[in-house]
Design a protein around this motif. Structure first.
Motif, PDB file in Angstrom:
ATOM      1  N   THR A 130       0.831  -0.938   0.076  1.00  0.00           N
ATOM      2  CA  THR A 130       0.077   0.166   0.013  1.00  0.00           C
ATOM      3  C   THR A 130       0.881   1.256  -0.252  1.00  0.00           C
ATOM      4  O   THR A 130       0.633   2.385  -0.635  1.00  0.00           O
ATOM      5  CB  THR A 130      -1.011   0.127   1.430  1.00  0.00           C
ATOM      6  OG1 THR A 130      -1.649  -1.211   1.200  1.00  0.00           O
ATOM      7  CG2 THR A 130      -1.868   1.079   1.182  1.00  0.00           C
ATOM      8  N   LEU A 148      -2.667   5.658  -5.043  1.00  0.00           N
ATOM      9  CA  LEU A 148      -3.702   6.114  -3.875  1.00  0.00           C
ATOM     10  C   LEU A 148      -3.082   7.526  -3.208  1.00  0.00           C
ATOM     11  O   LEU A 148      -2.022   7.531  -3.078  1.00  0.00           O
ATOM     12  CB  LEU A 148      -3.832   5.106  -2.707  1.00  0.00           C
ATOM     13  CG  LEU A 148      -4.401   3.725  -2.983  1.00  0.00           C
ATOM     14  CD1 LEU A 148      -4.167   2.783  -1.790  1.00  0.00           C
ATOM     15  CD2 LEU A 148      -5.639   3.723  -3.585  1.00  0.00           C
ATOM     16  N   GLN A 175      -6.856   7.733   1.250  1.00  0.00           N
ATOM     17  CA  GLN A 175      -7.373   6.316   0.820  1.00  0.00           C
ATOM     18  C   GLN A 175      -6.266   5.199   1.242  1.00  0.00           C
ATOM     19  O   GLN A 175      -6.758   4.155   1.569  1.00  0.00           O
ATOM     20  CB  GLN A 175      -7.070   6.430  -0.789  1.00  0.00           C
ATOM     21  CG  GLN A 175      -8.166   7.446  -1.509  1.00  0.00           C
ATOM     22  CD  GLN A 175      -7.910   7.439  -2.893  1.00  0.00           C
ATOM     23  OE1 GLN A 175      -6.767   7.882  -3.373  1.00  0.00           O
ATOM     24  NE2 GLN A 175      -8.714   6.837  -3.564  1.00  0.00           N
ATOM     25  N   LEU A 222     -11.914   4.552   0.759  1.00  0.00           N
ATOM     26  CA  LEU A 222     -11.171   3.951  -0.099  1.00  0.00           C
ATOM     27  C   LEU A 222     -11.474   4.329  -1.650  1.00  0.00           C
ATOM     28  O   LEU A 222     -10.401   4.485  -2.426  1.00  0.00           O
ATOM     29  CB  LEU A 222     -10.943   2.443  -0.155  1.00  0.00           C
ATOM     30  CG  LEU A 222     -10.292   1.503  -0.958  1.00  0.00           C
ATOM     31  CD1 LEU A 222      -8.586   2.108  -0.805  1.00  0.00           C
ATOM     32  CD2 LEU A 222     -10.224   0.147  -0.543  1.00  0.00           C
ATOM     33  N   GLY A 228     -12.283   6.992  -2.624  1.00  0.00           N
ATOM     34  CA  GLY A 228     -12.006   8.664  -2.943  1.00  0.00           C
ATOM     35  C   GLY A 228     -12.900   9.646  -2.593  1.00  0.00           C
ATOM     36  O   GLY A 228     -12.668  10.705  -2.902  1.00  0.00           O
TER      37      GLY A 228
END
Length: 386
Positions: free
Chosen positions: A66, A75, A79, A102, A104
């Motif tokens: 991530t 992201l 997010q 997540l 947005g």
């Protein structure tokens, strides 16, 4: 399944039977990504992992996939943090909020506010540059009006958020007080646990945890007493202090025969709880709740108070669920915009300084102004493989 990401992912994993190749940039990390599917026999998995590491791969750190998605623009930071919230979600409401963030929705609202502030800040900076010339780039009234409009938009967003100290999951309540104040007995009475209870101070040597029902699911924690930490090892001390620092609510447990207001929590949500009510009450002590772990007196009222206080700070039904860090930054931006709204009479340089402070705070949420240490703290909470 073993997942590889990075410039050598296809080279290292692509030749392995069962590998599925996802070419950049249409992947989670926006890098070449390979997934190797194989039977879950530990010797087979271990042998393949050792082979990949021997050829140049390395184990991913917690949250690194991530983190790479964030660093590569897949992201934004809000997010990315929603990924951890989704993993930790313990109810449908938490899950929906995490998915919304997540996707947005929160980031889009935040980006709009940031964009307006950037435009206003640019105009304010230009007005400073031309202050010695007979050109009015940004009238003071316009600066105030635009700052107030951004403040209203920010407050509208804040009204749709709830901020917990733990970004997702159950709110945490920590028992805090002097040694032998009755914390462990109260912990047992509320949770049904069997933590050691003794008249000898210092029997709690680590942080104990149990889930209780206070009208909402709550995680209850019993930390060593304030003066007990001197005899604990360093790791236990850190865990105790971290539990108190991260608590959504602190129950300040007081033995009415030995009160010590000097350790009462300050600057956080707390509730004073007088223990050992079966030994008698002090008529002068009118604040807080009276309880007895021995007779059960006041325990129902304490549960209700815990649930009420947590619901008040958590805004049931809030669309967005933020971490304490994110919530604090929203409040910091709000305070800076309040200053900007009233600073035009002092000079445009004051307005610009307040606008920059607001932008810096919002950038700490979106990731547009972060440092490496902050990223390390955020992503270290993630589990491996995310």
């Amino acid at each position: 399944m073993i997942r590889l990401s990075g410039p050598r992912a296809v080279e290292l994993g692509g030749a392995v039977p069962g590998a599925v190749i996802f070419p950049a940039p249409r992947t989670y990390t926006r890098e070449d990504l390979v997934e190797i599917h194989l039977p879950s026999a530990p010797p087979l998995v271990d042998r393949l992992l050792r082979s990949l590491v021997g050829r140049g791969a390395r184990p991913a750190r917690p949250g690194e996939f991530t983190l790479r998605a964030f660093l590569n623009g897949r992201l934004d930071l809000a997010q990315a943090e929603a990924v951890e919230q989704l993993i930790s979600a313990e109810g449908e409401e938490d899950r929906r909020a995490a998915l919304d963030q997540l996707g947005g929705s929160f980031s889009k609202r935040l980006k709009g506010i940031e964009g307006d502030l950037l435009d206003l800040c640019a105009d304010a900076e230009a007005a400073i540059d031309f202050v010695d010339q007979d050109i009015e780039i940004l009238p003071a009234a316009d600066a105030v009006a635009r700052a107030k409009a951004s403040l209203a938009a920010l407050r509208g967003l804040m009204n749709e958020t709830a901020a917990r100290k733990v970004s997702a999951g159950r709110p945490t309540v920590v028992l805090h007080g002097l040694p032998n104040a009755g914390k462990s007995a109260l912990f047992n009475a509320l949770s049904g646990a069997d933590a050691i209870v003794s008249d000898v101070a210092g029997t709690t040597r680590d942080v104990l945890t149990a889930d209780i029902d206070a009208g909402i699911p709550v995680r209850l924690m019993d930390a060593p007493g304030e003066a007990e930490s001197a005899g604990l090892d360093g790791q236990a001390v850190r865990r105790s202090r971290d539990a108190i620092r991260r608590a959504d609510l602190i129950l300040f447990v007081v033995d009415p025969r030995k009160p010590d207001p000097s350790i009462e929590p300050k600057g956080c949500a707390s509730l004073k709880v007088h223990s050992k009510a079966d030994l008698g009450r002090d008529p002068a002590a009118r604040d807080g709740l009276w309880t007895s772990a021995k007779t059960g007196e006041g325990l129902s009222e304490l549960r209700q108070a815990i649930g009420r206080m947590l619901r008040d700070q958590d805004r049931p039904g809030a669309r967005f669920r933020l971490s304490l860090r994110q919530g604090a930054l929203l409040r910091e931006a709000e305070a800076a915009l309040l200053c900007a709204s009233g600073a035009a009479g002092l000079g445009m340089e004051y307005v610009a300084a307040d606008l920059r402070a607001a932008l810096s705070a919002l950038g700490g949420i979106s990731g547009r102004s972060t440092d490496e240490d902050l990223l390390d703290r955020i992503f270290s909470r993630f589990c491996l493989g995310k």
